[in-house]
Scaffold this active site. Structure first.
Site, PDB file in Angstrom:
ATOM      1  N   ARG A   1      23.974  24.886  36.984  1.00  0.00           N
ATOM      2  CA  ARG A   1      25.121  24.098  37.465  1.00  0.00           C
ATOM      3  C   ARG A   1      26.432  24.585  36.874  1.00  0.00           C
ATOM      4  O   ARG A   1      27.436  24.690  37.579  1.00  0.00           O
ATOM      5  CB  ARG A   1      24.938  22.616  37.131  1.00  0.00           C
ATOM      6  CG  ARG A   1      23.876  21.924  37.960  1.00  0.00           C
ATOM      7  CD  ARG A   1      23.720  20.482  37.546  1.00  0.00           C
ATOM      8  NE  ARG A   1      23.391  20.416  36.131  1.00  0.00           N
ATOM      9  CZ  ARG A   1      23.700  19.415  35.324  1.00  0.00           C
ATOM     10  NH1 ARG A   1      24.362  18.377  35.782  1.00  0.00           N
ATOM     11  NH2 ARG A   1      23.356  19.421  34.071  1.00  0.00           N
TER      12      ARG A   1
ATOM     13  N   ASN B   1      21.862  18.467  39.809  1.00  0.00           N
ATOM     14  CA  ASN B   1      20.414  18.565  39.695  1.00  0.00           C
ATOM     15  C   ASN B   1      19.788  17.449  40.506  1.00  0.00           C
ATOM     16  O   ASN B   1      20.330  16.340  40.580  1.00  0.00           O
ATOM     17  CB  ASN B   1      19.969  18.410  38.242  1.00  0.00           C
ATOM     18  CG  ASN B   1      20.242  19.631  37.403  1.00  0.00           C
ATOM     19  OD1 ASN B   1      20.431  20.734  37.913  1.00  0.00           O
ATOM     20  ND2 ASN B   1      20.264  19.450  36.093  1.00  0.00           N
TER      21      ASN B   1
END
Length: 91
Positions: free
Chosen positions: A21, A39
């Site tokens: 990320r 996520n």
């Protein structure tokens, strides 16, 4: 004015706990893209990129390998209608 596009990406594999990320957000921000990355509970990473077609396509291509410790098994891409996202966020 560049052609603005928005793509929704679902990335599967070893993509959580490897800085995916953060690396994704860094790339998107450096490219001037809007959107977000997060996520998912099933271990996947979901992202949306909005901006010029060239930069969005480059971000999706990056998603196919991700950061050094990631191991991507699949990437699903869906085109969406642009909504005017200008900032990129980690959710």
């Amino acid at each position: 004015m560049p052609d603005i596009t928005r793509l929704h990406v679902l990335v599967r594999g070893r993509v959580q706990g490897v800085g995916y990320r953060y690396s994704c957000a860094e790339l998107a921000r450096a490219s001037g893209l809007g959107g977000w990355v997060r996520n998912l509970p099933d271990g996947a990473v979901e992202a949306v990129f909005e901006g010029s077609r060239h930069d969005v396509d480059a971000a999706v291509e990056w998603c196919r390998s991700g950061p050094a410790w990631a191991s991507v098994s699949s990437v699903d891409v869906t085109e969406e209608t642009p909504v005017g996202d200008e900032d990129f966020r980690i959710r």
